[in-house]
Enzyme design. Structure first.
Site, PDB file in Angstrom:
ATOM      1  N   HIS A  21      -3.702  -1.159   1.892  1.00  0.00           N
ATOM      2  CA  HIS A  21      -2.582  -0.214   1.943  1.00  0.00           C
ATOM      3  C   HIS A  21      -1.251  -0.971   1.956  1.00  0.00           C
ATOM      4  O   HIS A  21      -0.322  -0.635   1.214  1.00  0.00           O
ATOM      5  CB  HIS A  21      -2.707   0.669   3.196  1.00  0.00           C
ATOM      6  CG  HIS A  21      -1.496   1.479   3.495  1.00  0.00           C
ATOM      7  ND1 HIS A  21      -1.347   2.785   3.082  1.00  0.00           N
ATOM      8  CD2 HIS A  21      -0.356   1.163   4.170  1.00  0.00           C
ATOM      9  CE1 HIS A  21      -0.180   3.246   3.487  1.00  0.00           C
ATOM     10  NE2 HIS A  21       0.447   2.275   4.147  1.00  0.00           N
ATOM     11  N   GLU A  22      -1.162  -2.011   2.800  1.00  0.00           N
ATOM     12  CA  GLU A  22       0.064  -2.801   2.875  1.00  0.00           C
ATOM     13  C   GLU A  22       0.330  -3.524   1.561  1.00  0.00           C
ATOM     14  O   GLU A  22       1.481  -3.669   1.137  1.00  0.00           O
ATOM     15  CB  GLU A  22      -0.016  -3.801   4.030  1.00  0.00           C
ATOM     16  CG  GLU A  22      -0.181  -3.171   5.403  1.00  0.00           C
ATOM     17  CD  GLU A  22       0.916  -2.171   5.730  1.00  0.00           C
ATOM     18  OE1 GLU A  22       2.064  -2.373   5.276  1.00  0.00           O
ATOM     19  OE2 GLU A  22       0.638  -1.179   6.419  1.00  0.00           O
ATOM     20  N   HIS A  24       2.093  -1.347  -0.995  1.00  0.00           N
ATOM     21  CA  HIS A  24       3.559  -1.316  -0.896  1.00  0.00           C
ATOM     22  C   HIS A  24       4.171  -2.449  -1.710  1.00  0.00           C
ATOM     23  O   HIS A  24       5.187  -2.268  -2.396  1.00  0.00           O
ATOM     24  CB  HIS A  24       3.992  -1.449   0.565  1.00  0.00           C
ATOM     25  CG  HIS A  24       3.738  -0.224   1.384  1.00  0.00           C
ATOM     26  ND1 HIS A  24       4.234   1.020   1.053  1.00  0.00           N
ATOM     27  CD2 HIS A  24       3.038  -0.051   2.539  1.00  0.00           C
ATOM     28  CE1 HIS A  24       3.855   1.906   1.960  1.00  0.00           C
ATOM     29  NE2 HIS A  24       3.126   1.286   2.866  1.00  0.00           N
ATOM     30  N   GLU A  50       4.133   6.078   1.348  1.00  0.00           N
ATOM     31  CA  GLU A  50       2.943   5.824   2.165  1.00  0.00           C
ATOM     32  C   GLU A  50       1.709   6.480   1.540  1.00  0.00           C
ATOM     33  O   GLU A  50       0.615   5.905   1.569  1.00  0.00           O
ATOM     34  CB  GLU A  50       3.162   6.355   3.586  1.00  0.00           C
ATOM     35  CG  GLU A  50       4.231   5.623   4.378  1.00  0.00           C
ATOM     36  CD  GLU A  50       3.875   4.174   4.633  1.00  0.00           C
ATOM     37  OE1 GLU A  50       2.667   3.829   4.658  1.00  0.00           O
ATOM     38  OE2 GLU A  50       4.803   3.360   4.805  1.00  0.00           O
TER      39      GLU A  50
END
Length: 420
Positions: free
Chosen positions: A277-278, A281, A357
C-alpha cells in the site's frame, strides 16, 4: 470589548455543547443494511467489549478534536483583542533593537502562551489514549516529546518569522508573492531533512531486523520499480499499541518505514499488504501530486491571508493597536487567518487524500493478490487503535484523510467475491 469577550466565551461553550449532542445523540453511525454480517461489520471481528470501547473512545476523541479545533483561534483572537499581542511586541523592542532578535523573543513568548493555554487539552488527549491502552508511553516520555516539539517549533517559527517580516517590511503590497516563492524550497528542505534530522528526535530508527521479511518487502519494491535497498523499523512499541507504516522523505533521503508494533500484531502476508500500500503511494506519485497541489493552494492561501489581514488592519487596526502589518503584533492575526484558511480547505484536501488512499489499496491488492490478508490487516488496525468502522458524516468530512474502515473492508470483500 467586554461584550465581545463574553460573547466569544459563551459562543465557545454553546459550540462545545452542540458538538457533544451531535456526537452522542445526533450522529448516525449505524452500519448500512447491506453490510450487516459482512467482514466490514465490526460484530464479526470485534468482541462486545471491544465494540463498547471503540464507541466510547471514538466519541470522546472526536469531541476533543472539535473542542481543540477553534481553541487556537480563540486564543489568537483574545491576544489581539486584549492587547497581549501588542504588549509582547513592546517588551521585545525594549530588550533589543535588532529586528531578528525581536522576532525570536516574540515567537518564544507567543509559543509559550499558546502551549500553556492548550496544555490541558493536550494532556487530556494523552490521558484518554493511555486510559484506553492506545498509548503506553509514560508521562515523562510524553513530556520529553512535548518539550522537543516546543523547541523545534520555536526554531522553525523564528526562522519563518524573521524572513516573513523582512519581506512584509520590504515589499508591503507584494510580500505574499515573495513569501510563497521562498515557501516552495523551504517545504522541500524540510521534507529532505525530516527522516534524518527531525524524526530521530522523537524515536530510534534501525534497519529491519527480520532479514527474511526485509527481502520480501524489497522484492515487492523491485516489482514496483522502487530503488530501495533497505527497510527501516521504528521503536513505536515504547509509545503505542497502534500499528502503522509509511514512506517518507524525498530524493536520497527517501525511506520505507514500519512501526515495530506492526511486526508483532500482524501476520507476514498482512505486513506485505501494508507495505505494498505504501509503495502504491510512491509508484502513483502521490507525494509529488500532494506537494504540487499544496504549492498551488499555498499561492492562493498567502494571498487570502494578505488581503484579509490588510482589511482587518484598515478597519479595526486602531482599536486593536496594530497600525500596519509589519508590526510583530500582527503575528497572531496572521496565524489566525492562516489556520482559518487551512480549515476551510480541509474538506477538499481530506477528500483528495481519501481518494489517494483508496487507489493505494487497489494497487496493493493487485501487487500482492491477497485480499484476505488485506481484510485481516484492516480488522487488526481497527482493533489496535479502537478506530470507528463507520464514523459520523461530519467527522469523516473534517477529519478523515483515509477512507473509513467500512469502505476499505467492504471494497476488499467485493474484490474477493469477484475474484472467486
Amino acid at each position: 470589548m467586554k461584550r465581545i469577550l463574553i460573547g466569544t466565551i459563551v459562543g465557545y461553550i454553546l459550540y462545545a455543547l452542540l458538538m457533544a449532542y451531535y456526537l452522542w445523540f445526533g450522529a448516525d453511525t449505524s452500519l448500512p443494511a447491506d453490510l450487516v454480517g459482512t467482514k466490514a461489520d465490526p460484530r464479526t471481528f470485534l468482541t462486545a467489549e471491544e465494540m463498547l470501547l471503540v464507541d466510547e473512545y471514538s466519541k470522546i476523541r472526536n469531541l476533543m478534536y472539535f473542542l481543540s479545533l477553534p481553541f487556537d483561534w480563540v486564543l489568537y483572537f483574545l491576544l489581539i483583542l486584549l492587547g497581549g499581542a501588542r504588549a509582547i511586541q513592546t517588551w521585545s523592542e525594549k530588550v533589543t533593537r535588532y529586528a531578528w532578535l525581536q522576532g525570536g523573543i516574540y515567537v518564544f513568548w507567543l509559543t509559550l502562551f499558546v502551549t500553556l493555554a492548550s496544555f490541558p487539552l493536550s494532556y487530556l488527549r494523552f490521558s484518554l489514549s493511555k486510559s484506553y491502552d492506545i498509548t503506553v508511553q509514560p508521562f515523562t516520555g510524553w513530556m520529553r516529546d512535548q518539550l522537543v516539539s516546543f523547541w523545534e517549533g520555536i526554531f522553525i517559527m523564528w526562522l519563518v518569522v524573521a524572513v516573513l517580516y523582512y519581506l512584509i517590511r520590504r515589499f508591503e503590497k507584494r510580500w505574499w508573492m515573495a513569501a510563497w516563492a521562498l515557501f516552495i524550497p523551504f517545504v522541500f528542505f524540510l521534507m529532505y531533512i525530516q527522516p534524518v534530522v527531525i524524526d530521530p528526535l522523537y524515536n530510534d530508527f534501525t534497519e529491519l531486523q527480520d532479514k527474511d521479511l526485509e527481502e520480501k518487502i524489497l522484492g515487492l519494491a523491485a516489482e514496483s520499480d522502487i530503488a530501495a535497498d533497505r527497510v527501516y523499523e521504528v521503536n513505536m512499541s515504547e509509545k503505542t499499541n497502534s500499528i502503522n507504516a509509511y514512506v517518507t522523505g524525498v530524493g536520497g533521503n527517501s525511506r520505507i518505514v514500519l512501526w515495530d508494533t506492526l511486526l508483532t500484531r500482524l501476520k507476514e502476508e498482512e505486513i506485505l499488504f501494508i507495505m505494498a500500500h505504501e509503495m502504491g503511494h510512491f509508484v502513483m506519485n502521490h507525494v509529488v501530486i500532494g506537494i504540487s497541489g499544496y504549492i498551488v493552494f499555498s499561492f492562493f492561501a498567502f494571498y487570502l491571508v494578505h488581503w484579509c489581514a490588510a482589511s482587518v488592519i484598515r478597519k479595526w487596526g486602531e482599536a486593536l493597536k496594530i497600525k500596519r502589518l509589519g508590526q510583530l503584533a500582527s503575528l497572531p492575526l496572521l496565524l489566525l487567518l492562516l489556520s482559518l484558511v487551512l480549515f476551510v480547505a480541509s474538506p477538499i484536501t481530506n477528500a483528495v487524500s481519501r481518494h489517494q488512499e483508496h487507489t493505494a489499496d487497489v494497487y496493493a491488492i493487485e501487487l500482492t493478490g491477497d485480499a484476505e490478508a488485506a481484510i485481516g490487516a484492516f480488522q487488526e488496525i481497527t482493533r489496535s487503535s479502537l478506530s470507528e468502522v463507520h464514523p459520523p458524516a461530519l467527522v469523516k468530512f473534517l477529519r478523515y484523510t483515509h477512507p473509513p474502515m467500512v469502505d476499505r473492508i467492504s471494497y476488499l470483500e467485493k474484490y474477493l467475491k469477484e475474484e472467486e
